[in-house]
Design a protein around this motif. Structure first.
Motif, PDB file in Angstrom:
ATOM      1  N   SER A   5     -18.498 -32.340  13.870  1.00  0.00           N
ATOM      2  CA  SER A   5     -18.742 -32.700  15.268  1.00  0.00           C
ATOM      3  C   SER A   5     -18.365 -34.160  15.481  1.00  0.00           C
ATOM      4  O   SER A   5     -18.190 -34.913  14.511  1.00  0.00           O
ATOM      5  CB  SER A   5     -20.222 -32.500  15.630  1.00  0.00           C
ATOM      6  OG  SER A   5     -21.017 -33.488  15.015  1.00  0.00           O
ATOM      7  N   GLY A   6     -18.287 -34.536  16.740  1.00  0.00           N
ATOM      8  CA  GLY A   6     -18.065 -35.948  17.051  1.00  0.00           C
ATOM      9  C   GLY A   6     -19.207 -36.786  16.514  1.00  0.00           C
ATOM     10  O   GLY A   6     -18.993 -37.864  15.942  1.00  0.00           O
ATOM     11  N   MET A  25     -19.032 -40.165  14.059  1.00  0.00           N
ATOM     12  CA  MET A  25     -19.605 -41.492  14.322  1.00  0.00           C
ATOM     13  C   MET A  25     -20.608 -41.874  13.227  1.00  0.00           C
ATOM     14  O   MET A  25     -20.561 -42.959  12.678  1.00  0.00           O
ATOM     15  CB  MET A  25     -20.324 -41.552  15.683  1.00  0.00           C
ATOM     16  CG  MET A  25     -19.608 -40.927  16.873  1.00  0.00           C
ATOM     17  SD  MET A  25     -17.907 -41.393  17.082  1.00  0.00           S
ATOM     18  CE  MET A  25     -17.281 -40.055  18.100  1.00  0.00           C
ATOM     19  N   TYR A  61     -22.291 -43.733  23.266  1.00  0.00           N
ATOM     20  CA  TYR A  61     -22.678 -42.320  23.429  1.00  0.00           C
ATOM     21  C   TYR A  61     -24.139 -42.133  22.991  1.00  0.00           C
ATOM     22  O   TYR A  61     -24.577 -42.712  22.002  1.00  0.00           O
ATOM     23  CB  TYR A  61     -21.736 -41.451  22.590  1.00  0.00           C
ATOM     24  CG  TYR A  61     -22.082 -39.999  22.640  1.00  0.00           C
ATOM     25  CD1 TYR A  61     -21.832 -39.253  23.773  1.00  0.00           C
ATOM     26  CD2 TYR A  61     -22.662 -39.374  21.537  1.00  0.00           C
ATOM     27  CE1 TYR A  61     -22.161 -37.905  23.825  1.00  0.00           C
ATOM     28  CE2 TYR A  61     -22.990 -38.030  21.582  1.00  0.00           C
ATOM     29  CZ  TYR A  61     -22.739 -37.303  22.725  1.00  0.00           C
ATOM     30  OH  TYR A  61     -23.063 -35.976  22.767  1.00  0.00           O
ATOM     31  N   SER A  69     -18.190 -43.363  28.549  1.00  0.00           N
ATOM     32  CA  SER A  69     -17.835 -42.135  29.252  1.00  0.00           C
ATOM     33  C   SER A  69     -18.704 -41.858  30.470  1.00  0.00           C
ATOM     34  O   SER A  69     -18.820 -40.723  30.907  1.00  0.00           O
ATOM     35  CB  SER A  69     -17.839 -40.951  28.288  1.00  0.00           C
ATOM     36  OG  SER A  69     -19.110 -40.815  27.702  1.00  0.00           O
ATOM     37  N   ASP A 112     -15.182 -45.432  19.152  1.00  0.00           N
ATOM     38  CA  ASP A 112     -15.221 -44.055  19.650  1.00  0.00           C
ATOM     39  C   ASP A 112     -14.094 -43.948  20.678  1.00  0.00           C
ATOM     40  O   ASP A 112     -14.188 -44.485  21.777  1.00  0.00           O
ATOM     41  CB  ASP A 112     -16.600 -43.795  20.282  1.00  0.00           C
ATOM     42  CG  ASP A 112     -16.759 -42.379  20.820  1.00  0.00           C
ATOM     43  OD1 ASP A 112     -15.737 -41.732  21.117  1.00  0.00           O
ATOM     44  OD2 ASP A 112     -17.912 -41.936  20.965  1.00  0.00           O
ATOM     45  N   SER A 121     -12.820 -41.139  21.953  1.00  0.00           N
ATOM     46  CA  SER A 121     -12.791 -39.779  22.514  1.00  0.00           C
ATOM     47  C   SER A 121     -12.194 -39.739  23.915  1.00  0.00           C
ATOM     48  O   SER A 121     -11.444 -38.826  24.253  1.00  0.00           O
ATOM     49  CB  SER A 121     -14.205 -39.188  22.588  1.00  0.00           C
ATOM     50  OG  SER A 121     -14.856 -39.256  21.361  1.00  0.00           O
ATOM     51  N   SER A 164     -14.318 -32.168  20.279  1.00  0.00           N
ATOM     52  CA  SER A 164     -14.841 -31.104  21.150  1.00  0.00           C
ATOM     53  C   SER A 164     -14.321 -31.268  22.573  1.00  0.00           C
ATOM     54  O   SER A 164     -14.462 -30.364  23.385  1.00  0.00           O
ATOM     55  CB  SER A 164     -16.374 -31.144  21.174  1.00  0.00           C
ATOM     56  OG  SER A 164     -16.893 -31.451  19.915  1.00  0.00           O
ATOM     57  N   LYS A 165     -13.762 -32.432  22.888  1.00  0.00           N
ATOM     58  CA  LYS A 165     -13.304 -32.728  24.239  1.00  0.00           C
ATOM     59  C   LYS A 165     -11.816 -32.382  24.342  1.00  0.00           C
ATOM     60  O   LYS A 165     -11.447 -31.244  24.168  1.00  0.00           O
ATOM     61  CB  LYS A 165     -13.611 -34.190  24.568  1.00  0.00           C
ATOM     62  CG  LYS A 165     -15.042 -34.611  24.200  1.00  0.00           C
ATOM     63  CD  LYS A 165     -16.104 -33.877  24.997  1.00  0.00           C
ATOM     64  CE  LYS A 165     -17.514 -33.957  24.438  1.00  0.00           C
ATOM     65  NZ  LYS A 165     -18.014 -35.257  24.088  1.00  0.00           N
ATOM     66  N   ILE A 203     -16.659 -27.278  18.405  1.00  0.00           N
ATOM     67  CA  ILE A 203     -17.233 -28.613  18.209  1.00  0.00           C
ATOM     68  C   ILE A 203     -16.607 -29.176  16.937  1.00  0.00           C
ATOM     69  O   ILE A 203     -16.588 -28.506  15.904  1.00  0.00           O
ATOM     70  CB  ILE A 203     -18.771 -28.523  18.013  1.00  0.00           C
ATOM     71  CG1 ILE A 203     -19.465 -27.889  19.225  1.00  0.00           C
ATOM     72  CG2 ILE A 203     -19.364 -29.885  17.682  1.00  0.00           C
ATOM     73  CD1 ILE A 203     -19.628 -28.769  20.421  1.00  0.00           C
ATOM     74  N   ALA A 204     -16.060 -30.396  17.038  1.00  0.00           N
ATOM     75  CA  ALA A 204     -15.461 -31.026  15.855  1.00  0.00           C
ATOM     76  C   ALA A 204     -15.331 -32.530  16.074  1.00  0.00           C
ATOM     77  O   ALA A 204     -15.435 -33.012  17.203  1.00  0.00           O
ATOM     78  CB  ALA A 204     -14.080 -30.426  15.569  1.00  0.00           C
ATOM     79  N   TRP A 209     -16.635 -32.310  28.592  1.00  0.00           N
ATOM     80  CA  TRP A 209     -15.424 -32.473  29.386  1.00  0.00           C
ATOM     81  C   TRP A 209     -14.243 -32.255  28.446  1.00  0.00           C
ATOM     82  O   TRP A 209     -14.436 -32.068  27.258  1.00  0.00           O
ATOM     83  CB  TRP A 209     -15.361 -33.869  30.026  1.00  0.00           C
ATOM     84  CG  TRP A 209     -15.709 -34.995  29.080  1.00  0.00           C
ATOM     85  CD1 TRP A 209     -16.970 -35.440  28.770  1.00  0.00           C
ATOM     86  CD2 TRP A 209     -14.815 -35.776  28.277  1.00  0.00           C
ATOM     87  NE1 TRP A 209     -16.907 -36.450  27.839  1.00  0.00           N
ATOM     88  CE2 TRP A 209     -15.601 -36.675  27.523  1.00  0.00           C
ATOM     89  CE3 TRP A 209     -13.421 -35.807  28.135  1.00  0.00           C
ATOM     90  CZ2 TRP A 209     -15.045 -37.592  26.642  1.00  0.00           C
ATOM     91  CZ3 TRP A 209     -12.876 -36.726  27.251  1.00  0.00           C
ATOM     92  CH2 TRP A 209     -13.693 -37.605  26.523  1.00  0.00           C
TER      93      TRP A 209
HETATM   94  C1  LIG Z   1     -19.118 -35.703  23.181  1.00  0.00           C
HETATM   95  C2  LIG Z   1     -19.041 -37.086  22.711  1.00  0.00           C
HETATM   96  C3  LIG Z   1     -19.510 -37.455  21.446  1.00  0.00           C
HETATM   97  C4  LIG Z   1     -20.172 -36.473  20.509  1.00  0.00           C
HETATM   98  O1  LIG Z   1     -19.293 -35.501  20.102  1.00  0.00           O
HETATM   99  P1  LIG Z   1     -19.734 -34.006  19.675  1.00  0.00           P
HETATM  100  O2  LIG Z   1     -18.448 -33.379  19.309  1.00  0.00           O
HETATM  101  O3  LIG Z   1     -20.402 -33.400  20.860  1.00  0.00           O
HETATM  102  O4  LIG Z   1     -20.680 -34.156  18.526  1.00  0.00           O
HETATM  103  C5  LIG Z   1     -19.361 -38.774  21.058  1.00  0.00           C
HETATM  104  N1  LIG Z   1     -18.792 -39.680  21.875  1.00  0.00           N
HETATM  105  C6  LIG Z   1     -18.350 -39.368  23.105  1.00  0.00           C
HETATM  106  C7  LIG Z   1     -17.732 -40.418  23.954  1.00  0.00           C
HETATM  107  C8  LIG Z   1     -18.451 -38.066  23.559  1.00  0.00           C
HETATM  108  O5  LIG Z   1     -18.020 -37.757  24.786  1.00  0.00           O
END
Ligand SMILES: *Cc1c(COP(=O)(O)O)cnc(C)c1O
Length: 393
Positions: A81-82, A86, A107, A154, A184, A186, A208-209, A218-219, A339
């Motif tokens: 997951s994200g 992190m 986040y 975000s 981060d 993302s 995951s986004k 989820i990754a 998103w």
């Molecule tokens: C969604 C998100 C995360 C966490 O990621 P997951 O894949 O949901 O664990 C971290 N940072 C940002 C900016 C995110 O949008």
């Protein structure tokens, strides 16, 4: 290496699997050896060889090569997951008693890691307003080991000057203090922002986004030097075991084929929606890095190639009911978090207020913000939907 090659070819050794266009999902936990000697030879090279899928899996390996190349990194690790990305990157670079300087409002679960979890092990964090790089410099202590960034964040999309922060850390390194900078990334994906080229050490993602892009997995991703990826692999990656499944890695490889196209569509539609929203009387303010009204517009243009489809509006009302009515009236924007998928989404800040115990109307700026994600639908349809919902404000 050109982008088309990375997305369509890199890492795909098709002769190994019947010249199939799509790579196989090597859904196997285990790999075997023809002899004791062969096993002995590979034993200490789990990072490169195929031993056991908690380490290196051939389907995941294809994905790692593509993601590293996209970031301009020597190597990448893909995790479950994200949040795993992190937390793994942070834990790999602190010891008991160390200190982190982080941008304020990272986040939510990254924030929880820094405020609730790391203090149990004697690791403390100072949060700074990231709009001025000097704030990072001023917060550095002799035990600071990490500078943590999220640019833009975000929800309200404040930026940090990545090159300036990287230069601050570099100066400290030259003076003998090892500080690892990480971001981060993302929001932008490696296509729209390349932190490593600006001197940042590690680029982290919630895949995951946009990278997954279809709201079906989820990754997370960690990108950096070969030495750093190896260090993480042999410690946090193998011991915590937060791996991605081969099946999800395959879905990500498929998602990557269209990453450039999806981003382009989302980004161009967002610019059209932005123009509509900025000229609408019911909209008090639009938060978006590529809006000319964003206080860091010049910086955004300098360090980001483009913006994706995530933006926030503040509605022109002091009634929480009107915010709820707006979000409820939207037909094409689905109510939800996250998103980066195909579907447009709406996430009203008002959901964090309880109707029975809070009196939010006292400060409309706390609840009048609504985050919109502009997906792949026809932008004219999305704008028409916003227009009818804004009537409720
Ligand atoms: C969604 C998100 C995360 C966490 O990621 P997951 O894949 O949901 O664990 C971290 N940072 C940002 C900016 C995110 O949008």
């Amino acid at each position: 290496m050109d982008l088309s090659y990375i997305l369509n070819e890199l890492g795909e050794e098709r002769a190994n699997y019947f010249n199939a266009i799509a790579p196989p999902v090597i859904q196997s936990s285990n790999f075997t050896f023809p002899s004791v000697d062969a096993m002995r030879n590979d034993m200490h090279y789990e990072y490169e060889k195929h031993f056991y899928t908690r380490g290196n899996n051939p389907t995941v390996e294809i994905l790692r090569k593509k993601l590293a190349a996209l970031e301009g990194a020597e190597d990448a690790l893909v995790v479950s997951s994200g949040s795993t990305a992190m937390s793994t990157a942070i834990l790999a670079n602190v010891q008991q008693g160390d200190h982190i300087v982080s941008v304020s409002k990272p986040y939510s679960w990254t924030y929880r890691l820094m405020t609730d979890w790391l203090p149990r092990f004697g690791v403390t964090t100072t949060f700074v307003d990231g709009t001025d790089p000097a704030n990072f410099e001023n917060a550095i202590q002799p035990n600071t080991r990490i500078i943590y960034l999220e640019s833009p964040n975000s929800f309200t999309f404040e930026l940090q000057d990545l090159a300036a922060v990287a230069a601050i850390a570099k100066a400290r390194k030259e003076a003998g203090q090892e500080i690892v900078t990480m971001i981060d990334n993302s929001y932008s994906t490696p296509l729209y922002q390349q932190p490593l080229a600006l001197g940042i050490d590690l680029s982290l993602h919630s895949a995951s986004k946009y990278i997954g892009g279809h709201s079906d997995l989820i990754a997370g991703v960690i990108c950096g030097t070969n030495a750093m990826m190896k260090k993480i692999f042999h410690a946090e990656y193998m011991t915590f075991g937060g791996i991605i499944s081969p099946q999800n890695a395959w879905l990500m490889i498929r998602g990557l084929r269209t990453l450039e196209l999806r981003l382009e569509r989302s980004s161009q539609s967002a610019m059209q929606v932005l123009t509509f929203l900025e000229n609408h009387p019911k909209v008090k303010h639009v938060y978006f890095p590529f809006s000319k009204l964003h206080p860091q517009y010049e910086l955004a243009k300098r360090q980001m190639k483009a913006c994706g489809g995530l933006l926030t509006i503040a509605l022109n009302t002091d009634q929480i009911d009107r915010v709820d009515a707006f979000a409820d009236a939207l037909q094409r924007f689905l109510l939800g978090v996250s998103w980066g998928g195909h579907e447009s989404l709406v996430f009203p800040a008002s959901v964090s207020f309880s109707r029975t115990t809070d009196t939010p109307n006292a400060n409309p700026d706390n609840f009048n913000k609504v985050r919109l994600y502009i997906g792949l639908e026809d932008p004219a349809v999305l704008i028409a939907d916003l227009a009818q919902a804004l009537e409720k404000v």
